[in-house]
Write a protein that holds these residues in place. Structure first.
Motif, PDB file in Angstrom:
ATOM      1  N   VAL A  33       0.846  -1.140   0.016  1.00  0.00           N
ATOM      2  CA  VAL A  33       0.006   0.028  -0.018  1.00  0.00           C
ATOM      3  C   VAL A  33       1.005   1.313   0.184  1.00  0.00           C
ATOM      4  O   VAL A  33       0.452   2.169  -0.882  1.00  0.00           O
ATOM      5  N   ALA A  34       1.884   1.180   0.736  1.00  0.00           N
ATOM      6  CA  ALA A  34       2.838   2.367   0.960  1.00  0.00           C
ATOM      7  C   ALA A  34       3.632   2.573  -0.664  1.00  0.00           C
ATOM      8  O   ALA A  34       3.934   3.705  -1.032  1.00  0.00           O
ATOM      9  N   HIS A  35       3.919   1.330  -1.099  1.00  0.00           N
ATOM     10  CA  HIS A  35       4.553   1.596  -2.454  1.00  0.00           C
ATOM     11  C   HIS A  35       3.677   2.144  -3.376  1.00  0.00           C
ATOM     12  O   HIS A  35       4.139   2.929  -4.437  1.00  0.00           O
ATOM     13  N   GLY A  90       8.126  -5.900   2.383  1.00  0.00           N
ATOM     14  CA  GLY A  90       7.189  -4.815   3.029  1.00  0.00           C
ATOM     15  C   GLY A  90       7.987  -3.614   3.456  1.00  0.00           C
ATOM     16  O   GLY A  90       7.376  -2.599   3.420  1.00  0.00           O
ATOM     17  N   SER A  91       9.096  -3.993   4.090  1.00  0.00           N
ATOM     18  CA  SER A  91       9.981  -3.112   4.612  1.00  0.00           C
ATOM     19  C   SER A  91      10.509  -1.966   3.547  1.00  0.00           C
ATOM     20  O   SER A  91      10.616  -0.870   3.845  1.00  0.00           O
ATOM     21  N   ALA A  92      10.774  -2.698   2.523  1.00  0.00           N
ATOM     22  CA  ALA A  92      11.217  -2.052   1.354  1.00  0.00           C
ATOM     23  C   ALA A  92      10.255  -0.675   0.801  1.00  0.00           C
ATOM     24  O   ALA A  92      10.573   0.421   0.682  1.00  0.00           O
ATOM     25  N   GLY A  93       8.845  -1.454   0.911  1.00  0.00           N
ATOM     26  CA  GLY A  93       7.813  -0.344   0.330  1.00  0.00           C
ATOM     27  C   GLY A  93       7.604   0.658   1.411  1.00  0.00           C
ATOM     28  O   GLY A  93       7.594   2.037   1.034  1.00  0.00           O
ATOM     29  N   LEU A  94       7.858   0.239   2.709  1.00  0.00           N
ATOM     30  CA  LEU A  94       7.407   1.372   3.552  1.00  0.00           C
ATOM     31  C   LEU A  94       8.616   2.512   3.963  1.00  0.00           C
ATOM     32  O   LEU A  94       8.315   3.575   3.967  1.00  0.00           O
ATOM     33  N   THR A 116      15.426  -3.815   6.285  1.00  0.00           N
ATOM     34  CA  THR A 116      15.543  -3.934   4.741  1.00  0.00           C
ATOM     35  C   THR A 116      17.184  -4.277   4.702  1.00  0.00           C
ATOM     36  O   THR A 116      17.746  -4.921   3.920  1.00  0.00           O
ATOM     37  N   LEU A 117      17.932  -4.000   5.701  1.00  0.00           N
ATOM     38  CA  LEU A 117      19.346  -4.246   5.929  1.00  0.00           C
ATOM     39  C   LEU A 117      19.779  -5.588   5.963  1.00  0.00           C
ATOM     40  O   LEU A 117      20.710  -6.136   5.553  1.00  0.00           O
ATOM     41  N   TRP A 118      18.986  -6.306   6.641  1.00  0.00           N
ATOM     42  CA  TRP A 118      19.199  -7.788   7.060  1.00  0.00           C
ATOM     43  C   TRP A 118      18.320  -8.710   6.892  1.00  0.00           C
ATOM     44  O   TRP A 118      18.852  -9.965   6.951  1.00  0.00           O
TER      45      TRP A 118
END
Length: 671
Positions: A33-35, A90-94, A116-118
């Protein structure tokens, strides 16, 4: 109690896995959704990587199937991989959405950027290193692979900690790690230099364990591994040739294949799928080449508009489509299954091998090799049973795999067995295979029977050689121990008599008498030896006359001697010597048994020359021969004399009581 606790732990783990999957997919949904809400100019290509699709697929398949197979380690690992992949996507989009709106995003967006780092490490590295080690049953191939699994777990933990709490992997405009521990750059570079080759090495070891497991496991396990291998090959091919998002969609086949293989639910034959894929790919490529060749050639001529050229190219493809399909299908079938689809070719090949073989044993070996090669069977074995001899076995491949048996039926006798193994990746033979192998077993039955006959012939030849040498030894012993000393003694007596004639003539008379008696004994021994070799009466009177002359005199001077009637019909005068002697001995032995053992009062002997054979029938009215009575030396001798000439000799009850001996002796010897 322990089983109940284990079941409770399994249910608890399943519930935890499903809740984790729901939470991870909820996080992924928020990220999507954020994406979408991110401005198009700053929106990254989130679906350029497989995590947004492969993550929920792995999580759903693993969590759902855990209810079907509780506690299965492969499904648990799939769920973990899917959850971390969902969290990463999901973390990448947010993170992009939060940092696009300003320099001071909310805490949730900072947490997403940190994730997204790990989170890609436990997802990607576990899939590449740990999953191949325990697929498909959740256990390692052997204990020797424990260090590899421990190293993989250590690598996942180390890389996750380093990427989560250091700046070992800075990525351009990505926000700095808020919880990074400050380490010197040379230390980070050294650690990364050490870790970089470990990941591909562990991935290769995982593939090696799959190959080893494939070679050691049963057909069901091979089929499980083949399904996943097929899906991985398809996804790899799509990554190079298919455009986005098709290549990403194809990756969904991997988790589906893993779940299908783990639960073994309706595990269809991978060979069918592979067959259809090869046929379709080859047919598409050939059709495209035909179309390009026709359109290019007509376009070069430039004598027709583009629409006409395209239509002609399409018609050309339609014209060659069916012939191409038939030929490609045959070629693929021959590649995967040999010549199973062309049974006449296999039968012709085996027939040719049997025809060109020099003897039955090489014929069996050649036929077994041809069947294994033409039908793509991992093991073929033929066993021919031989009476009073060890069985003959010819095989290709490991005999323990040949579990399907086909009898070698020759008329009413089973001469042996054909054993074959099913193809790799299957657990049975197809009906086409069974029908073809049954026909091949019929052909091999004739070879097995010929091998039996060859064995019998070899045994008969050895018996004849042995009998000849024994007869020579007997004659030598009789001549050396009997006739020789008698002649030597007679010569010595005549020498003494010759010297006594000049001085004491009266003394010479008894010496000459002694020598005369010794010479008479020697003559009797010579006659006995000659009679044993061949009765002289046969040369003087013929077969019928010799029996009529010697039959009534079997018990001379005895009261109550049986009445013997001997008659003959047909041609009995020009018989081969071996047949004549055998007929004489068999008839004499039958009459002797009737007189000595059966107490017969009447004996009837009939001889018949029937063109290609001589028939003998001896019937008496004695006590008969009990069915459970062991065969004595005389009965066995009659059977052996008939068998040496390729004939038969049977002893049965006579109608009305008594014994009936019948023999048939072919005039041409062994047929």
């Amino acid at each position: 109690m322990f089983r109940e606790r284990g079941a409770q732990r399994g249910r608890a783990a399943t519930v935890a896995a499903r809740l984790s999957a729901v939470a991870a997919m909820g996080w992924l949904a928020a990220g999507l959704v954020a994406h979408v809400a991110t401005p198009a100019a700053q929106r990254p290509d989130l679906f350029g990587s497989p995590e947004p699709l492969i993550g929920p697929a792995m999580a759903i398949v693993g969590a759902v199937l855990l209810g079907r197979v509780p506690g299965h380690r492969v499904l648990q690992l799939m769920t973990v991989i899917g959850c971390f992949a969902c969290v990463y996507a999901g973390s990448a989009g947010l993170a992009v959405y939060g940092f696009t709106g300003g320099d001071d995003p909310a805490l949730v967006f900072r947490i997403a950027a940190w994730l997204t780092l790990w989170t890609w490490v436990p997802s990607f590295v576990s899939f590449a290193t740990l999953l191949p080690l325990i697929f498909p049953d959740g256990r390692l191939v052997s204990r020797r692979w424990r260090p590899v699994a421990i190293t993989a777990l250590t690598l996942i933990a180390t890389m996750s900690l380093l990427t989560a709490f250091t700046d070992i992997q800075p990525e351009g405009d990505q926000p700095p790690n808020p919880v990074a521990i400050s380490l010197p750059r040379p230390v980070l570079d050294a650690v990364q230099t050490v870790l970089d080759p470990v990941l591909p090495a562990l991935a290769l070891l995982g593939l090696a364990s799959l190959v080893l497991r494939f070679r050691r496991t049963d057909p069901q396990g091979r089929r499980q591994i083949a399904w996943v291998g097929y899906a991985l090959a398809l996804a790899t091919l799509a990554a190079f040739v298919a455009p986005p998002p098709v290549n990403v969609l194809v990756t969904l086949t991997v988790p589906l294949a893993i779940g299908l293989a783990v639960v073994r639910y309706r595990l269809f034959g991978i060979d069918v799928v592979l067959n259809r894929t090869l046929v379709g790919t080859a047919l598409l490529a050939c059709s495209a080449l035909v179309y390009i060749a026709v359109v290019g050639w007509l376009g070069g001529l430039a004598g027709a508009p583009d629409s006409v050229i395209g239509f002609i190219g399409a018609v050309s493809v339609a014209a060659v489509f069916h012939p191409l399909y038939v030929r490609i299908q045959r070629a693929v079938d021959r590649l995967l299954h040999g010549s199973r689809g062309d049974p006449y070719r296999v039968l012709g090949r085996v027939t040719e091998v049997l025809r060109d073989a020099a003897s039955p044993r090489p014929a069996l070996a050649g036929a077994v090799a041809a069947m294994a090669a033409d039908l793509k069977l991992p093991a073929v074995s033929v066993r021919v049973d031989r009476p009073e001899a060890s069985p003959v076995v010819e095989s290709v491949g490991e005999q323990a795999l040949a579990v399907h048996a086909f009898p070698l039926q020759w008329h009413d006798d089973v001469v042996g067995t054909l054993h074959v193994a099913h193809r790799a990746g299957t657990d049975r033979l197809d009906p086409v295979d069974e029908s073809l192998l049954a026909d091949l077993a019929t052909q091999l039955a004739a070879v097995g029977f010929a091998l039996r006959l060859a064995t019998d012939l070899e045994r008969s030849r050895d018996g004849l050689v042995t009998a000849r040498e024994e007869e020579r030894r007997r004659i030598r012993r009789d001549l050396h121990d009997g006739l020789g000393p008698q002649l030597a003694s007679a010569v010595m007596a005549l020498d003494v008599a010759a010297r006594a004639l000049g001085q004491e003539p009266a003394r010479a008379v008894p010496l000459v008498t002694t020598a005369r008696e010794q010479l008479q004994d020697a003559v009797a021994d010579v006659r006995r030896i000659v009679h044993d070799l061949r009765p002289p009466a046969l040369d003087d009177l013929g077969l019928l006359g010799a029996l009529q002359a010697t039959g009534p005199g079997l018990l001379p001077g005895r009261d109550g001697a049986p009445q013997i009637r001997i008659s003959g019909s047909g041609e009995l005068s020009e018989l081969p010597a071996a047949v004549e002697v055998a007929a004489f001995r068999i008839t004499q032995e039958a009459m002797t048994n009737a007189i000595r053992h059966a107490g017969a009062e009447h004996i009837t002997v009939r001889l018949a020359g029937e063109g290609a054979s001589v028939g003998i029938e001896v019937v008496d009215d004695g006590r008969g021969c009990p069915g459970d009575a062991p065969a004595g030396l005389g009965l066995q001798s009659m059977r052996d004399r008939a068998a040496e000439l390729g004939g038969t000799c049977r002893i049965s009850d006579a109608p009305g009581g008594g014994t009936r001996v019948t023999a048939v002796l072919p005039l041409g010897g062994n047929p």
